[in-house]
Scaffold this motif. Structure first.
Motif, PDB file in Angstrom:
ATOM      1  N   GLY A  92      31.112  28.282 -22.509  1.00 18.38           N
ATOM      2  CA  GLY A  92      30.046  27.605 -21.773  1.00 18.38           C
ATOM      3  C   GLY A  92      30.198  27.818 -20.278  1.00 18.38           C
ATOM      4  N   GLU A 160      21.883  19.203 -14.595  1.00 17.36           N
ATOM      5  CA  GLU A 160      22.547  18.857 -15.852  1.00 17.36           C
ATOM      6  C   GLU A 160      22.116  17.431 -16.159  1.00 17.36           C
ATOM      7  N   ASP A 189      22.111  23.125 -17.237  1.00 20.13           N
ATOM      8  CA  ASP A 189      23.125  23.021 -18.287  1.00 20.13           C
ATOM      9  C   ASP A 189      22.579  21.996 -19.274  1.00 20.13           C
ATOM     10  N   THR A 191      23.559  21.406 -22.447  1.00 24.59           N
ATOM     11  CA  THR A 191      24.467  21.307 -23.588  1.00 24.59           C
ATOM     12  C   THR A 191      24.296  19.996 -24.357  1.00 24.59           C
ATOM     13  N   LYS A 214      30.042  23.654 -28.217  1.00 22.87           N
ATOM     14  CA  LYS A 214      29.880  22.261 -28.617  1.00 22.87           C
ATOM     15  C   LYS A 214      29.087  22.191 -29.930  1.00 22.87           C
ATOM     16  N   ILE A 224      31.971  29.770 -27.052  1.00 22.44           N
ATOM     17  CA  ILE A 224      30.895  30.720 -26.765  1.00 22.44           C
ATOM     18  C   ILE A 224      29.836  30.023 -25.916  1.00 22.44           C
TER      19      ILE A 224
END
Ligand SMILES: *Cc1c(COP(=O)(O)O)cnc(C)c1O
Length: 400
Positions: A92, A160, A189, A191, A214, A224
């Motif tokens: 990441g 984020e 970001d 995620t 995650k 990754i």
């Protein structure tokens, strides 16, 4: 759409995300009918003649530049994100570096949200200045006033949401509008939400970053990252990826592809379990505040409802002020099902102590007026067992 083959039309939102997860990147007819793509271990690709080496008629040229395995994951993520294209990175953090390098050059400035993932700040403060790029941070509670923070050389805005550790939500639309007015690229970001719960590119963001380590991988066994780009940002992303020589090993790419198939069902359960655990924590006298944006009454809940379609299993809570740092640590040590460890998004529950001291520069660290903080990742265990674990650890560490 030909049989078993979602094509480019998939990017226009005409196919529902669960179907994209199931079939995205799969081309059985290319591989003798086998449902899944092969794990291609490769460096050299052979050409039948010199002409084909020169005319670009082959899809693949060299292992580093892509294989049917990497193409399958890129295609699936591109469809899910509604992007023009996707590139893979080795983690990441590597995806964050790739995205920043793809849109910044010497002399540029990047505006970064103060609640960014810690290593993003390290990269921006320690590596980027070597190449003449400066970073400035902004308060996550700022809206359209972010405009005033743009300098003449600000070429990118990095978001984020929710932010790392404190889970502060951003009001994304005015931030994107301010950046667009300045001709700056917007990176996010994403995620926490994953492209299932928020699709940055559909909201005008140029580069959508996933620590696929995650939830996409989902089993705590591979690292990754992915960067998906808008049509405007794609040429720079693709070129930068090539110049850097980034290459992700095929077995790791395969594990991300495999994880993708169950992303939606896992996230649904993570959210259900996290909600049960968060609600229980909210009812406890030792706990002052639960910061899970999906939870009514949690900070950022309205922004979460405005922008996101769901929530994952990651959130933070703050003890009451009477709870000491030592008691909070004793609580963490007493947990049995929640492991102590970094990362999140796997099937298992995790906990970490949260310390905000010294990691913010543009906004007060005292957003949380309370005692020590803990971040939980709620996994796929039965929430009744997780709650029992939290209950016994509270009893062991904090006298009533
Ligand atoms: C973990 C994380 C990353 C980095 O991912 P790695 O694969 O560990 O490098 C980036 N952003 C956020 C928000 C994260 O939580």
């Amino acid at each position: 759409m030909s049989k078993n083959r979602p094509d480019a039309a998939q990017n226009d939102g005409s196919i529902y995300p669960d179907t994209l997860l199931t079939h995205g990147g799969n081309h059985p007819e290319d591989f003798h009918g086998f449902v899944n793509p092969p794990v291609v271990h490769a460096s050299t690709v052979l050409f039948p003649n010199v002409k084909s080496m020169r005319d670009g008629s082959r899809t693949y040229h060299y292992g580093r530049r892509g294989t049917p395995t990497t193409a399958a994951l890129e295609e699936a993520i591109t469809a899910l994100e509604g992007a023009a294209g996707t590139k893979l990175a080795t983690s990441g953090l590597n995806a964050i570096a790739l995205a920043l390098l793809s849109c910044l050059k010497a002399g540029d400035n990047v505006l970064i949200v103060d609640t960014c993932y810690g290593p993003t700040r390290e990269l921006a403060d320690r590596l980027l200045p070597r190449y003449g790029i400066t970073a400035t941070y902004f308060d996550p509670s700022v809206g359209a006033e972010v405009e005033g923070l743009f300098q003449d050389n600000t070429r990118a805005l990095f978001l984020e949401s929710p932010g790392s550790l404190t889970m502060e939500m951003l009001d994304i639309a005015p931030l994107v509008a301010a950046a667009k007015a300045r001709g700056a690229r917007v990176l996010m970001d994403n995620t926490w939400a994953t492209p299932l719960f928020y699709q940055p590119i559909r909201d005008g963001i140029d580069l959508s970053i996933q620590a696929a380590t995650k939830y996409i991988v989902g089993h705590s066994d591979t690292m990754i990252g992915t960067v998906a780009a808008s049509a405007e940002a794609w040429p720079d992303l693709e070129a930068t990826h090539g110049w850097l020589g980034l290459h992700v090993a095929p077995d790791d790419v395969y594990l991300a592809l495999r994880g993708l198939k169950t992303l939606s069902v896992r996230l649904e359960r993570h959210q259900r379990n996290a909600t049960a655990v968060a609600e229980w924590l909210q009812s406890r006298p030792e706990i002052r505040e639960v910061r899970y944006p999906a939870l009514a009454g949690s900070p950022g809940h309205n922004l979460w409802s405005t922008y996101f379609k769901g929530a994952c299993g990651l959130f933070t809570f703050a003890f009451d002020k009477r709870v000491s740092e030592a008691q909070s640590e004793a609580f963490l040590d007493a947990l049995k099902l929640f492991g102590l460890g970094y990362s999140w998004g796997g099937y298992e529950s995790l906990a970490i102590p949260v310390r905000l001291n010294g990691i913010r520069t543009a906004s007060p660290a005292s957003v949380v007026e309370a005692g020590p903080m803990v971040r939980l990742h709620v996994g796929l265990e039965d929430p009744r067992d997780l709650i029992a674990d939290l209950e016994q650890a509270l009893a062991a560490a904090i006298p009533a």
